[in-house]
Design a protein around this motif. Structure first.
Motif, mmCIF file in Angstrom:
data_model
loop_
_atom_site.group_PDB
_atom_site.id
_atom_site.type_symbol
_atom_site.label_atom_id
_atom_site.label_comp_id
_atom_site.label_asym_id
_atom_site.label_seq_id
_atom_site.Cartn_x
_atom_site.Cartn_y
_atom_site.Cartn_z
ATOM 1 N N ILE A 1 0.844 -1.199 0.000
ATOM 2 C CA ILE A 1 0.000 0.000 0.000
ATOM 3 C C ILE A 1 0.877 1.246 0.000
ATOM 4 O O ILE A 1 0.606 2.226 -0.718
ATOM 5 C CB ILE A 1 -0.950 -0.002 1.222
ATOM 6 N N LEU B 1 1.007 4.161 -2.794
ATOM 7 C CA LEU B 1 0.840 5.578 -2.472
ATOM 8 C C LEU B 1 1.964 6.417 -3.078
ATOM 9 O O LEU B 1 1.741 7.547 -3.538
ATOM 10 C CB LEU B 1 0.792 5.772 -0.958
ATOM 11 N N GLU C 1 1.146 6.750 -6.593
ATOM 12 C CA GLU C 1 0.058 7.720 -6.709
ATOM 13 C C GLU C 1 0.616 9.136 -6.778
ATOM 14 O O GLU C 1 0.200 9.956 -7.603
ATOM 15 C CB GLU C 1 -0.883 7.561 -5.502
ATOM 16 N N TYR D 1 -6.418 7.833 -7.160
ATOM 17 C CA TYR D 1 -7.007 6.536 -6.829
ATOM 18 C C TYR D 1 -7.279 6.382 -5.333
ATOM 19 O O TYR D 1 -7.951 5.440 -4.931
ATOM 20 C CB TYR D 1 -6.076 5.406 -7.281
ATOM 21 N N TYR D 2 -6.721 7.284 -4.526
ATOM 22 C CA TYR D 2 -6.872 7.187 -3.071
ATOM 23 C C TYR D 2 -7.605 8.403 -2.517
ATOM 24 O O TYR D 2 -7.344 9.536 -2.930
ATOM 25 C CB TYR D 2 -5.507 7.101 -2.387
ATOM 26 N N ALA E 1 -10.374 5.037 2.012
ATOM 27 C CA ALA E 1 -9.331 4.075 2.382
ATOM 28 C C ALA E 1 -9.478 3.641 3.836
ATOM 29 O O ALA E 1 -9.384 2.446 4.153
ATOM 30 C CB ALA E 1 -7.947 4.683 2.141
ATOM 31 N N ASP F 1 -13.798 3.556 -4.851
ATOM 32 C CA ASP F 1 -12.406 3.661 -5.291
ATOM 33 C C ASP F 1 -11.894 2.256 -5.570
ATOM 34 O O ASP F 1 -12.522 1.259 -5.188
ATOM 35 C CB ASP F 1 -11.538 4.320 -4.212
ATOM 36 N N ASN G 1 -8.202 0.470 -5.157
ATOM 37 C CA ASN G 1 -6.784 0.466 -4.824
ATOM 38 C C ASN G 1 -6.530 -0.681 -3.859
ATOM 39 O O ASN G 1 -7.452 -1.453 -3.552
ATOM 40 C CB ASN G 1 -6.366 1.817 -4.220
ATOM 41 N N THR H 1 -6.195 -0.871 -0.729
ATOM 42 C CA THR H 1 -6.994 -0.919 0.500
ATOM 43 C C THR H 1 -8.352 -1.581 0.239
ATOM 44 O O THR H 1 -8.952 -2.161 1.149
ATOM 45 C CB THR H 1 -7.218 0.478 1.107
ATOM 46 N N THR I 1 -5.475 -3.111 -7.954
ATOM 47 C CA THR I 1 -4.701 -1.915 -8.275
ATOM 48 C C THR I 1 -5.013 -1.452 -9.695
ATOM 49 O O THR I 1 -5.339 -2.273 -10.569
ATOM 50 C CB THR I 1 -3.192 -2.165 -8.133
#
Length: 416
Positions: free
Chosen positions: A15, A19, A22, A29-30, A35, A115, A117, A119, A164
């Protein structure tokens, strides 16, 4: 369970890497609120899993010991067969989880995030009380209970990395394995993607049984579910569809429909209920993600609260066998209550902040008076103290209301 616990640090490392990607790629995406909601649902799932897995696993052992058709040796080939066979039964478990209302009510939690991702992978259900029946054939075939738990944990761990958007299509692997691309399809609510790609590790089951859909370049996935959650509350995420099914079964007049509400095709509603209590169809052309505005201080605060809650949750999972049932229930109740109230903080409910002041004060007191390992006491004390300081920062970061404007509005309201 042990495999999953050992995998947790790897999950958070990945994760962290996502990030960083990202930030580097400037993607969106977050979101902190989504999250944290996903991660909190994951903690709740593990909490409930400690208790809810006892009965199904006991039943599996009983069938294995008393009705198994053969005794299989623990050779490499048997382990490989067990892994593949588990994924085959997982496919049907997962497919029923989308196509039968009762099973969807449990599984919907995993799809409620808008979302996509890493998480999202941890956004797991706390329900699923009947899914064990799909794996009972493995007991009859003579697969050892420990083998079942092990391949099941490995199957779940594999599924983490496919959540992802940073990895594109993977060539020939798309024909054999579940990949980020074909799993993005599974999480989409676009009509062409709906109820597709159920495999856990192998996508071959979807290709064999007609449920495969490739990710299309001209059809960007819209994540989430048609009946949107519109909440960050992980507890409500587990109850939302059950609540709807209960209402529909109570309101319909036909007894056969009262049963069909639960065991019929997902989304089916009795005609009399649909007429009296219509649900407006989702217009995906106007789709906007549910969101709430959080200050930077609030974002930091909820992240700290999640970390502290997760520490307590992991401690319970690792030491549950050494705890009295009452202690387990008290700790689990704290984790659930804390997760729910943090969700209310993210929904900007004023009462939630007052509860946070009380909660952190009580945690500081408990860390001094309640017997627990020294490292845990110190962690909770420092964490609660930090939280109280952050609450001051959160209070200061919130926009100030112009009292004169409020008074003028109140006076105008009384006149009208």
């Amino acid at each position: 369970m042990t495999i999953i616990l050992y995998a947790i640090p790897v999950f958070f490392l990945l994760i962290g890497i996502e990030l960083l990607m990202e930030k580097r790629r400037n993607t969106q995406y977050y979101r902190v609120n989504d999250a944290i909601s996903s991660l909190s649902a994951g903690v709740l799932s593990r909490m409930v899993g400690i208790f809810k897995s006892l009965v199904p696993f006991t039943l599996y052992i009983l069938v294995y010991e008393n009705a198994a058709l053969m005794t299989l040796p623990e050779t490499l080939w048997v382990w490989i067969i067990a892994f593949v066979l588990y994924d085959f039964f997982y496919y049907w478990n997962h497919r029923f989880g989308h196509e039968v209302s009762l099973f969807w009510a449990s599984h919907v939690v995993h799809h409620s995030s808008e979302d996509y991702n890493l998480t999202t992978a941890l956004r797991q259900t706390s329900g699923g009380f009947f899914t064990f029946i799909f794996y009972m054939p493995m007991a009859l075939l003579g697969f050892d209970p420990v083998m079942l738990l092990t391949v099941g944990a490995l199957n779940l761990v594999y599924q983490f990395w496919v959540h992802t958007q940073h990895i594109g299509k993977l060539g020939w692997l798309e024909w054999i394995l579940v990949t980020p691309s074909n799993h993005r399809v599974h999480h989409a609510q676009n009509q062409i993607y709906l109820d597709r790609n159920y495999g856990g590790v192998f996508i071959i089951w979807d290709r064999l049984f007609g449920s495969f859909q490739d990710e299309l370049e001209d059809e960007k996935p819209i994540y989430g579910v048609r009946k949107a959650l519109h909440s960050w509350n992980p507890f409500w995420a587990n109850l939302q569809i059950y609540s709807q099914l209960i209402k529909d079964s109570v309101h319909t007049k036909k007894w056969s429909d009262k049963v069909r509400v639960w065991f019929g095709r997902t989304g089916w509603r009795p005609a009399d209920v649909s007429a009296a209590y219509p649900i407006t169809p989702v217009d995906l052309t106007q789709f906007t993600r549910f969101d709430t505005e959080l200050t930077k201080a609030t974002k930091v605060y909820v992240i700290v609260q999640y970390v502290l809650t997760a520490i307590v949750g992991v401690y319970l999972m690792m030491n549950a066998t050494n705890m009295a049932i009452v202690t387990q229930l008290l700790v689990a109740s704290y984790v659930i209550a804390s997760s729910v109230n943090v969700a209310w903080v993210m929904e900007n409910r004023s009462a939630a902040m007052r509860i946070e002041w009380l909660k952190n004060s009580l945690v500081m007191l408990a860390s001094l008076l309640v017997y627990m390992p020294q490292w845990l006491s110190a962690t909770l004390f420092v964490g609660a103290l930090l939280s109280l300081c952050l609450l001051v920062a959160v209070k200061r970061s919130q926009p100030q209301v112009d009292q004169s404007s409020v008074s003028q509005q109140d006076s105008l309201h009384k006149l009208t």
